[in-house]
Design a protein around this motif. Structure first.
Motif, short mmCIF file in Angstrom:
data_model
loop_
_atom_site.label_atom_id
_atom_site.label_comp_id
_atom_site.label_asym_id
_atom_site.label_seq_id
_atom_site.Cartn_x
_atom_site.Cartn_y
_atom_site.Cartn_z
N PRO A 280 39.58 41.97 10.78
CA PRO A 280 40.78 42.58 11.39
C PRO A 280 40.59 43.93 11.79
O PRO A 280 41.33 44.36 12.77
N LYS A 281 39.48 44.90 11.35
CA LYS A 281 39.24 46.11 11.98
C LYS A 281 38.86 45.99 13.08
O LYS A 281 39.18 46.88 14.03
N VAL A 282 38.07 44.97 13.51
CA VAL A 282 37.33 44.97 14.91
C VAL A 282 38.52 44.34 15.91
O VAL A 282 38.70 44.89 16.89
N ASN A 283 39.31 43.76 15.21
CA ASN A 283 40.57 43.20 16.09
C ASN A 283 41.44 44.33 16.43
O ASN A 283 41.58 44.39 17.73
N SER B 262 29.74 41.76 14.60
CA SER B 262 28.64 42.52 13.52
C SER B 262 28.25 43.78 14.34
O SER B 262 28.01 44.95 13.63
N CYS B 263 27.83 43.71 15.48
CA CYS B 263 27.47 44.81 16.39
C CYS B 263 28.60 45.62 16.83
O CYS B 263 28.35 47.20 16.57
N SER B 264 30.03 45.56 16.86
CA SER B 264 31.03 46.34 16.78
C SER B 264 31.03 47.03 15.36
O SER B 264 31.30 48.45 15.46
N LEU B 265 30.90 46.43 14.39
CA LEU B 265 31.18 47.14 13.19
C LEU B 265 30.04 48.16 13.00
O LEU B 265 30.30 49.08 12.26
N SER B 266 28.77 47.91 13.53
CA SER B 266 27.79 48.66 13.17
C SER B 266 27.82 50.09 14.10
O SER B 266 27.31 51.12 13.36
N ILE B 267 28.70 50.09 15.14
CA ILE B 267 29.19 51.45 15.70
C ILE B 267 30.34 52.04 15.07
O ILE B 267 30.68 53.23 14.61
N MET B 268 31.25 51.08 14.56
CA MET B 268 32.42 51.70 13.70
C MET B 268 31.94 52.57 12.46
O MET B 268 32.56 53.45 12.04
N TYR B 269 31.35 51.79 11.59
CA TYR B 269 30.60 52.49 10.23
C TYR B 269 29.41 52.73 10.24
O TYR B 269 28.48 52.19 9.64
N GLU C 93 31.90 53.49 21.82
CA GLU C 93 32.90 52.60 21.95
C GLU C 93 32.26 51.38 21.32
O GLU C 93 31.56 50.50 21.88
N PRO C 94 32.74 50.87 19.85
CA PRO C 94 32.22 49.71 19.21
C PRO C 94 32.36 48.72 20.12
O PRO C 94 31.63 47.92 19.96
N ILE C 95 33.62 48.29 20.63
CA ILE C 95 33.78 46.86 21.34
C ILE C 95 32.83 46.77 22.49
O ILE C 95 32.27 45.69 22.79
N ARG C 96 32.42 48.02 23.03
CA ARG C 96 31.41 47.78 24.24
C ARG C 96 30.16 47.25 23.67
O ARG C 96 29.44 46.65 24.22
N GLU C 97 29.73 48.16 22.51
CA GLU C 97 28.32 47.96 22.12
C GLU C 97 28.38 46.25 21.75
O GLU C 97 27.37 45.45 21.73
N GLY C 98 29.69 45.86 20.99
CA GLY C 98 29.73 44.44 20.45
C GLY C 98 29.48 43.45 21.88
O GLY C 98 28.85 42.32 21.74
N GLU D 55 40.39 47.47 16.92
CA GLU D 55 39.75 48.14 17.95
C GLU D 55 39.87 47.66 18.96
O GLU D 55 39.75 48.24 20.30
N MET D 56 39.61 46.31 19.18
CA MET D 56 39.66 45.43 20.43
C MET D 56 40.93 45.63 21.14
O MET D 56 40.78 45.73 22.36
N LYS D 57 42.14 45.59 20.42
CA LYS D 57 43.43 45.88 21.16
C LYS D 57 43.41 47.27 21.89
O LYS D 57 43.69 47.43 23.01
N LYS D 58 42.91 48.33 21.16
CA LYS D 58 42.84 49.55 21.85
C LYS D 58 41.94 49.63 22.93
O LYS D 58 42.30 50.18 24.02
N TYR D 59 41.01 49.13 22.90
CA TYR D 59 39.76 49.09 24.20
C TYR D 59 40.46 48.22 25.29
O TYR D 59 40.44 48.74 26.27
N LEU D 60 41.16 47.07 24.90
CA LEU D 60 41.73 46.43 26.30
C LEU D 60 42.81 47.08 26.77
O LEU D 60 42.96 47.07 28.05
#
Length: 454
Positions: free
Chosen positions: A436-439, A113-120, A299-304, A441-446
């Motif tokens: 799925p949108k977070v996943n 949910s917190c990754s989403l809060s940065i994405m959108y 960086e959404p994943i980082r915030e998550g 982003e997660m791939k890109k981040y890794l």
């Protein structure tokens, strides 16, 4: 008040299963769907929080550490200290195990949910950057999902009132200070009104100052108070070290007690655990994303990852310590609930003045919680109307503090439980649909992390 309470209490059972299925069922789905990623990167999350990856040029109002402090301020508070006592009172020691399980799942929900809060992120009518469920529902799922966002914000107008905190603070003050004997003679009812009014005045000074003040005050008081609380608890545990293992053993054996004395038997016990864990760490509720959505981080994943430390700190650590003190002091056998039970546990174990120390800590937690919650409510009302009208929420918030000081624990607890259960529904539906949108982003981040570009 009794009429209101009866109405709320009769509505509560209908929300139990949707809440349970979405939080636990939805949460477990996310745990496997993320391939355990949040747990595997636990060390990395701590490095981010320590500021290793802070970027001065990112947009946002507060640093990741400040956002976590503010979110933990709102969650490490009375939810852990008196919420655990309420849970043990309603469901026995075994309930703590279910609180742990919900928290572990909650870490994953928080991550998504917190990754989403940065994405959108969205902007309010003042053009200020905003994040949170209302924005990832409307931007992520599209305008057709607006009714979900509106439903969330309307429930938030009630759920984000500081009523539980104000009520429990008043109880603490009444039982520790006993103002009628310490200051001057007045009926208990009048003292409660007085405490409510004073609390409301103090809160309004900070609230009307806006967010940056809140973040500053919270990041100053909270770490110190959490540390003080942990030291107090560790002293109690050291003095009664022979009781620690039996207490933990009792939690584990009682958790599977199918003949549980809790209302509603074994499932009743699990539901109490889920409820109180959610009250303690707010995973799935959608409140933390509002704070994290304003973090200086692109960086959404980082915030998550930073956000998921929240449930760990406040539920796995703080709640467990509180529970052990309550169990080893024998306070759970008394017929008290909420903060009064925790106070008695501290009084028995810390040479008779533990309740005074706890009162100082509770005061700091109560104030930091009241400061942060009003902000969530302002956001909900701003979303429904505009930023100008949204600020009026603060007045309603302050008035309700006075009302809460006089209300019964049951009424306050039921009001919050009902609002929370209703807020979980739109928020978790959105988080599951957008996973799925977070996943992606997660791939890109890794990949970035591997290349050392993060």
């Amino acid at each position: 008040m009794d009429t209101i309470n009866d109405f709320i209490a009769s509505a509560l059972p209908y929300t139990e299963w949707p809440m349970f299925l979405l939080l636990i069922g939805g949460g477990l789905f996310l745990v496997f769907y993320s391939k355990f990623m949040p747990y595997r990167f636990f060390g990395h999350a701590i490095a981010i929080t320590a500021g290793k990856y802070d970027d001065e040029n990112s947009v946002g109002d507060v640093s990741s550490f400040q956002a976590l402090s503010a979110a933990v301020a709102a969650t490490v508070g009375l939810g852990n200290i008196s919420g655990v006592a309420i849970a043990i009172h309603d469901g026995g020691p075994g309930v703590v195990f279910w609180i742990w399980m919900t928290a572990l799942i909650g870490m994953c929900i928080k991550f998504y949910s917190c990754s989403l809060s940065i994405m959108y992120r969205g902007t309010d009518s003042d053009g200020k950057l905003q994040g949170g469920p209302m924005y990832y529902i409307t931007k992520g799922l599209g305008e057709k999902a607006r009714p979900l966002a509106v439903f969330f914000a309307v429930c938030g107008l009630f759920g984000f009132l500081g009523v539980f905190t104000a009520n429990q603070f008043t109880e603490t003050f009444m039982s520790v200070v006993e103002p009628s004997t310490a200051f001057f003679e007045m009926s208990d009812q009048n003292w409660k009104w007085t405490i409510g009014i004073i609390l409301a005045i103090i809160t309004s000074f900070v609230i009307f100052g806006g967010l940056t003040k809140i973040a500053k005050v919270a990041s100053a008081i909270v770490p110190f108070m959490v540390a003080l609380y942990l030291v107090a608890v560790l002293v109690v545990m050291a003095l009664n070290s022979e009781m620690i293992l039996p207490s933990l053993k009792m939690i584990l054996t009682e958790a599977w007690n199918l003949k549980s004395a809790a209302t509603g038997g074994f499932w009743g016990l699990v539901i109490i655990g889920v409820r109180r864990a959610m009250f303690s760490n707010e995973a799935g509720l959608g409140s933390a994303p509002m704070y994290h959505g304003q973090s200086k981080n692109d960086e959404p994943i980082r915030e998550g990852l930073v956000a998921m430390l929240g449930p760990f700190i406040d539920t796995i650590l703080v709640c467990t310590f509180t529970a052990i003190v309550i169990i080893l002091s024998g306070a759970y056998l008394e017929d008290t609930s909420g903060i009064v039970m925790t106070l008695s546990a501290f009084k028995t174990t810390l040479f008779g003045w533990g309740d005074v120390l706890l009162m100082v800590i509770v005061t700091a937690f109560a104030l930091s919680t009241l400061f942060t919650y009003s902000y969530y409510g302002v956001k909900s009302l701003s979303f429904l109307t505009n930023a100008k009208i949204g600020r009026l929420y603060n007045w309603y918030f302050v008035i309700m503090i006075v009302f809460a000081a006089v209300a019964s624990l049951d009424l306050v607890k039921n009001l919050i439980d009902l609002s929370y259960a209703l807020m979980v529904i739109p928020n978790m539906i959105a988080v599951l649909l957008l996973a799925p949108k977070v996943n992606a982003e997660m791939k890109k981040y890794l990949i970035k992390l591997k290349d050392g570009r993060s």
